[in-house]
Write a protein that holds these residues in place. Structure first.
Motif, PDB file in Angstrom:
ATOM      1  N   GLY A 184       0.816  -1.205   0.000  1.00  0.00           N
ATOM      2  CA  GLY A 184       0.000   0.000   0.000  1.00  0.00           C
ATOM      3  C   GLY A 184       0.848   1.253   0.000  1.00  0.00           C
ATOM      4  O   GLY A 184       1.949   1.285  -0.561  1.00  0.00           O
ATOM      5  N   GLU A 185       0.358   2.301   0.649  1.00  0.00           N
ATOM      6  CA  GLU A 185       1.045   3.579   0.645  1.00  0.00           C
ATOM      7  C   GLU A 185       2.369   3.498   1.409  1.00  0.00           C
ATOM      8  O   GLU A 185       2.434   2.887   2.482  1.00  0.00           O
ATOM      9  N   PRO A 186       3.414   4.143   0.902  1.00  0.00           N
ATOM     10  CA  PRO A 186       4.678   4.195   1.652  1.00  0.00           C
ATOM     11  C   PRO A 186       4.504   4.963   2.962  1.00  0.00           C
ATOM     12  O   PRO A 186       3.712   5.907   3.047  1.00  0.00           O
ATOM     13  N   ILE A 187       5.257   4.564   3.975  1.00  0.00           N
ATOM     14  CA  ILE A 187       5.281   5.254   5.258  1.00  0.00           C
ATOM     15  C   ILE A 187       6.731   5.647   5.526  1.00  0.00           C
ATOM     16  O   ILE A 187       7.625   4.795   5.537  1.00  0.00           O
ATOM     17  N   TYR A 188       6.954   6.939   5.703  1.00  0.00           N
ATOM     18  CA  TYR A 188       8.309   7.459   5.864  1.00  0.00           C
ATOM     19  C   TYR A 188       8.547   7.878   7.309  1.00  0.00           C
ATOM     20  O   TYR A 188       7.628   8.302   8.011  1.00  0.00           O
ATOM     21  N   ARG A 189       9.804   7.758   7.722  1.00  0.00           N
ATOM     22  CA  ARG A 189      10.185   8.281   9.034  1.00  0.00           C
ATOM     23  C   ARG A 189      11.531   8.969   8.917  1.00  0.00           C
ATOM     24  O   ARG A 189      12.501   8.404   8.398  1.00  0.00           O
ATOM     25  N   ALA A 190      11.571  10.212   9.383  1.00  0.00           N
ATOM     26  CA  ALA A 190      12.804  10.991   9.431  1.00  0.00           C
ATOM     27  C   ALA A 190      12.865  11.621  10.810  1.00  0.00           C
ATOM     28  O   ALA A 190      12.059  12.503  11.124  1.00  0.00           O
ATOM     29  N   GLY A 191      13.789  11.160  11.666  1.00  0.00           N
ATOM     30  CA  GLY A 191      13.807  11.622  13.039  1.00  0.00           C
ATOM     31  C   GLY A 191      12.507  11.225  13.718  1.00  0.00           C
ATOM     32  O   GLY A 191      12.093  10.071  13.680  1.00  0.00           O
ATOM     33  N   ARG A 192      11.793  12.198  14.302  1.00  0.00           N
ATOM     34  CA  ARG A 192      10.510  11.915  14.930  1.00  0.00           C
ATOM     35  C   ARG A 192       9.334  12.224  14.013  1.00  0.00           C
ATOM     36  O   ARG A 192       8.177  12.211  14.442  1.00  0.00           O
ATOM     37  N   LEU A 193       9.603  12.522  12.743  1.00  0.00           N
ATOM     38  CA  LEU A 193       8.548  12.743  11.755  1.00  0.00           C
ATOM     39  C   LEU A 193       8.077  11.413  11.176  1.00  0.00           C
ATOM     40  O   LEU A 193       8.890  10.611  10.707  1.00  0.00           O
ATOM     41  N   THR A 194       6.770  11.177  11.211  1.00  0.00           N
ATOM     42  CA  THR A 194       6.150  10.062  10.505  1.00  0.00           C
ATOM     43  C   THR A 194       5.258  10.659   9.435  1.00  0.00           C
ATOM     44  O   THR A 194       4.374  11.463   9.738  1.00  0.00           O
ATOM     45  N   ALA A 195       5.507  10.301   8.164  1.00  0.00           N
ATOM     46  CA  ALA A 195       4.780  10.913   7.047  1.00  0.00           C
ATOM     47  C   ALA A 195       4.263   9.832   6.120  1.00  0.00           C
ATOM     48  O   ALA A 195       4.977   8.879   5.782  1.00  0.00           O
ATOM     49  N   THR A 196       3.008   9.972   5.697  1.00  0.00           N
ATOM     50  CA  THR A 196       2.385   8.984   4.826  1.00  0.00           C
ATOM     51  C   THR A 196       1.148   9.581   4.176  1.00  0.00           C
ATOM     52  O   THR A 196       0.572  10.550   4.685  1.00  0.00           O
ATOM     53  N   TYR A 197       0.741   9.010   3.065  1.00  0.00           N
ATOM     54  CA  TYR A 197      -0.533   9.395   2.457  1.00  0.00           C
ATOM     55  C   TYR A 197      -1.729   8.889   3.262  1.00  0.00           C
ATOM     56  O   TYR A 197      -2.859   9.330   3.067  1.00  0.00           O
ATOM     57  N   LEU A 198      -1.513   7.929   4.146  1.00  0.00           N
ATOM     58  CA  LEU A 198      -2.626   7.333   4.888  1.00  0.00           C
ATOM     59  C   LEU A 198      -3.185   8.298   5.923  1.00  0.00           C
ATOM     60  O   LEU A 198      -2.451   9.009   6.605  1.00  0.00           O
ATOM     61  N   HIS A 199      -4.522   8.296   6.041  1.00  0.00           N
ATOM     62  CA  HIS A 199      -5.224   8.991   7.119  1.00  0.00           C
ATOM     63  C   HIS A 199      -5.512   7.953   8.195  1.00  0.00           C
ATOM     64  O   HIS A 199      -6.243   6.981   7.944  1.00  0.00           O
ATOM     65  N   LEU A 200      -4.993   8.139   9.385  1.00  0.00           N
ATOM     66  CA  LEU A 200      -5.136   7.143  10.444  1.00  0.00           C
ATOM     67  C   LEU A 200      -6.402   7.391  11.263  1.00  0.00           C
ATOM     68  O   LEU A 200      -6.754   8.539  11.546  1.00  0.00           O
ATOM     69  N   PHE A 201      -7.052   6.294  11.656  1.00  0.00           N
ATOM     70  CA  PHE A 201      -8.193   6.372  12.551  1.00  0.00           C
ATOM     71  C   PHE A 201      -7.690   6.006  13.937  1.00  0.00           C
ATOM     72  O   PHE A 201      -7.540   4.833  14.281  1.00  0.00           O
ATOM     73  N   PHE A 202      -7.427   7.006  14.762  1.00  0.00           N
ATOM     74  CA  PHE A 202      -6.734   6.816  16.034  1.00  0.00           C
ATOM     75  C   PHE A 202      -7.411   5.811  16.960  1.00  0.00           C
ATOM     76  O   PHE A 202      -6.716   5.028  17.624  1.00  0.00           O
ATOM     77  N   PRO A 203      -8.758   5.790  17.083  1.00  0.00           N
ATOM     78  CA  PRO A 203      -9.360   4.849  18.031  1.00  0.00           C
ATOM     79  C   PRO A 203      -9.108   3.380  17.705  1.00  0.00           C
ATOM     80  O   PRO A 203      -9.339   2.517  18.561  1.00  0.00           O
ATOM     81  N   ASN A 204      -8.633   3.097  16.502  1.00  0.00           N
ATOM     82  CA  ASN A 204      -8.335   1.707  16.153  1.00  0.00           C
ATOM     83  C   ASN A 204      -7.235   1.133  17.025  1.00  0.00           C
ATOM     84  O   ASN A 204      -7.237  -0.058  17.342  1.00  0.00           O
ATOM     85  N   ASN A 205      -6.265   1.948  17.433  1.00  0.00           N
ATOM     86  CA  ASN A 205      -5.178   1.473  18.279  1.00  0.00           C
ATOM     87  C   ASN A 205      -4.667   2.632  19.137  1.00  0.00           C
ATOM     88  O   ASN A 205      -3.657   3.252  18.819  1.00  0.00           O
ATOM     89  N   PRO A 206      -5.376   2.951  20.218  1.00  0.00           N
ATOM     90  CA  PRO A 206      -4.983   4.096  21.045  1.00  0.00           C
ATOM     91  C   PRO A 206      -3.554   4.014  21.585  1.00  0.00           C
ATOM     92  O   PRO A 206      -2.862   5.026  21.656  1.00  0.00           O
ATOM     93  N   ALA A 207      -3.114   2.811  21.964  1.00  0.00           N
ATOM     94  CA  ALA A 207      -1.773   2.682  22.536  1.00  0.00           C
ATOM     95  C   ALA A 207      -0.708   3.059  21.516  1.00  0.00           C
ATOM     96  O   ALA A 207       0.269   3.752  21.842  1.00  0.00           O
ATOM     97  N   ALA A 208      -0.884   2.621  20.266  1.00  0.00           N
ATOM     98  CA  ALA A 208       0.089   2.954  19.226  1.00  0.00           C
ATOM     99  C   ALA A 208       0.114   4.461  18.967  1.00  0.00           C
ATOM    100  O   ALA A 208       1.179   5.065  18.788  1.00  0.00           O
ATOM    101  N   VAL A 209      -1.062   5.080  18.934  1.00  0.00           N
ATOM    102  CA  VAL A 209      -1.142   6.523  18.699  1.00  0.00           C
ATOM    103  C   VAL A 209      -0.491   7.286  19.837  1.00  0.00           C
ATOM    104  O   VAL A 209       0.201   8.292  19.619  1.00  0.00           O
ATOM    105  N   ALA A 210      -0.683   6.815  21.068  1.00  0.00           N
ATOM    106  CA  ALA A 210      -0.052   7.470  22.215  1.00  0.00           C
ATOM    107  C   ALA A 210       1.464   7.446  22.088  1.00  0.00           C
ATOM    108  O   ALA A 210       2.142   8.451  22.348  1.00  0.00           O
ATOM    109  N   HIS A 211       2.021   6.309  21.686  1.00  0.00           N
ATOM    110  CA  HIS A 211       3.467   6.223  21.478  1.00  0.00           C
ATOM    111  C   HIS A 211       3.917   7.155  20.352  1.00  0.00           C
ATOM    112  O   HIS A 211       4.983   7.775  20.427  1.00  0.00           O
TER     113      HIS A 211
END
Length: 462
Positions: free
Chosen positions: A407-434
């Motif tokens: 699917g869509e590429p997911i990039y990380r540079a330092g603490r930046l996470t960049a992707t075309y994906l729109h995330l639905f945070f309630p799907n995984n609250p623990a991951a979003v918190a991190h």
């Protein structure tokens, strides 16, 4: 496990295809009932951002997106229950055609026992409209059809031809007249954002409300029986206070507005303070520990974004300080070195991530995907008509709902996470918190399982 229940009349407004007038009818009906002092809670099927903005203005109430795959059955059940406690009527607007997608609008309606009304653009046909509706009504036996709303009906005689051809089991609910003043303005990703045309929308809402009242739709609604919605107190996991004491800065203006209210609600539930800012007009960031650059229409405002060098410098400084940033779709384009708009003018962007963005006409990408992050998988979706070139090697790729291709590429540079994906945070609250935590770098975070209310099923990833 204790269960609570509430009953409320409900109607699912769907159609045989996109472009039939679902949003116009839903918004007009919501406004009609609101004008009568009723509380109307409206939901939108699927991951759409634009229709809920329209429906929220029409109803005067918040509008949540409900998707069985992205959000999960327990989440949808809880939202319906909460709405039924306070509402006089629940409206659900479907997505695409009623049987399109997996899960589809029909799946959601069947699961919760909500009767479906079919909105059909009947311009250019008469008895054939009755034949099409009859076929739709007979396609599955687990759905109750409330009847037909004939949109773009040309005359009383046009209505009679359709109504006389309908079988007795399918009521004719209303005929909406052919009137361009009722249609909602559109652009390349869907409807024009409500905030941009608020006054114009008010005129259209009132016109649609009057048309639906004259068409007799209120009489049809009076026959709706209440639908019982129940929710278990233990079906959804407790939300951890993982962001207590932290502040998340969220870009929100005409360029960045694709924001799930559910995402904002979750950040608040996790203890975070949310502070909005405008990359278009503000010259400095609010005091915050993390940034969220959501999707939107940066291509329509690229010149202004480029000209706001003070904000660009502020975000660059935030990035250089090693603080977490999530950039989704339009936010990712803003994070690249340049963005070329539809007029083929190239504008300087943030330059946090190597690469160049460009619009590409009506071709694009859309679909449901899971972002495979080091913090844990988070479900969401992609919907864009642009491309990013000369970008670095992705950290990971999205996992498509039903296709083995990356699917869509997911990039990380330092603490930046960049992707075309729109995330639905309630799907995984623990991951979003991190993801938003100002603690150690994300590469040290242990992968976290998805929220337990999301279960693999006939609607899950394969």
């Amino acid at each position: 496990m204790s269960t609570s229940s509430a009953s409320c009349p409900a109607l699912f407004i769907s159609a045989p295809a996109s472009g039939q007038g679902k949003t116009t009818v839903t918004a007009g009906l919501a406004r009609l009932l609101r004008n009568q002092g009723k509380v109307v809670r409206v939901f939108k099927t699927g991951p759409d951002y634009l229709d809920p903005q329209i429906l929220a203005q029409a109803s005067g109430q918040p509008v949540d997106q409900l998707d069985l795959w992205m959000a999960g059955e327990a989440y949808c059940r809880q939202r319906f229950y909460e709405a039924a406690v306070e509402a006089d009527l629940i409206l659900v607007e479907g997505a695409m055609g009623l049987f399109d997608g997996d899960p589809s609008s029909a799946d959601l309606a069947a699961l919760f026992g909500i009767p479906m009304a079919i909105v059909m653009d009947v311009k250019g046909m008469a008895q054939t409209a009755a034949a099409l509706v009859t076929g739709l009504a007979g396609f599955r036996d687990d759905i109750h059809f409330a009847g037909l709303i004939a949109n773009n009906c040309g005359s009383q005689r046009h209505r009679e031809l359709i109504e006389d051809a309908l079988p007795e089991a399918i009521p004719f609910l209303a005929a909406v007249p052919r009137d361009p003043e009722l249609a909602l303005p559109e652009r390349h990703l869907g409807l024009v954002q409500a905030e941009e045309i608020r006054d114009d929308l008010e005129i259209r809402f009132e016109a649609a409300a009057q048309a639906l009242e004259a068409a007799g739709l209120l009489d049809a609604l009076a026959t709706l029986s209440p639908v019982s919605f129940s929710a278990s107190t233990e079906a959804l996991p407790a939300v951890p206070q993982a962001l207590a004491g932290q502040t998340v800065g969220v870009a929100r203006d005409a360029a960045f507005s694709f924001i799930y209210q559910a995402n904002l609600d979750l950040l608040a539930q996790m203890g975070a303070q949310v502070r909005f800012f405008s990359p278009l007009s503000d010259t400095e960031l609010p005091e915050c520990d993390a940034l969220w650059l959501p999707g939107g229409y940066p291509e329509l405002h690229a010149q202004s974004l480029a000209a706001n060098t003070a904000m660009r410098d502020a975000i660059k400084g935030f990035f250089s300080a090693g603080k977490p940033i999530l950039a989704e779709c339009g936010g990712m384009l803003y994070s690249l070195e340049t963005l070329t708009d539809y007029a083929e003018n190239t504008h300087a962007m943030l330059g946090l991530l190597p690469g160049h963005g460009a619009m590409r006409g009506r071709r694009g990408c859309q679909g449901m995907q899971t972002a495979e992050l080091p913090e844990g998988p988070v479900r969401g979706h992609a919907h864009h008509r642009s491309m990013a070139e000369q970008t670095p090697e992705p950290m990971a790729y999205g996992r498509r709902q039903r296709h083995p291709a990356p699917g869509e590429p997911i990039y990380r540079a330092g603490r930046l996470t960049a992707t075309y994906l729109h995330l639905f945070f309630p799907n995984n609250p623990a991951a979003v918190a991190h993801l938003f935590s100002h603690g150690p770098g994300n590469d040290t975070v242990q992968a976290t399982a998805a929220s337990p209310h999301i279960k693999e099923s006939s609607h899950a990833v394969k």
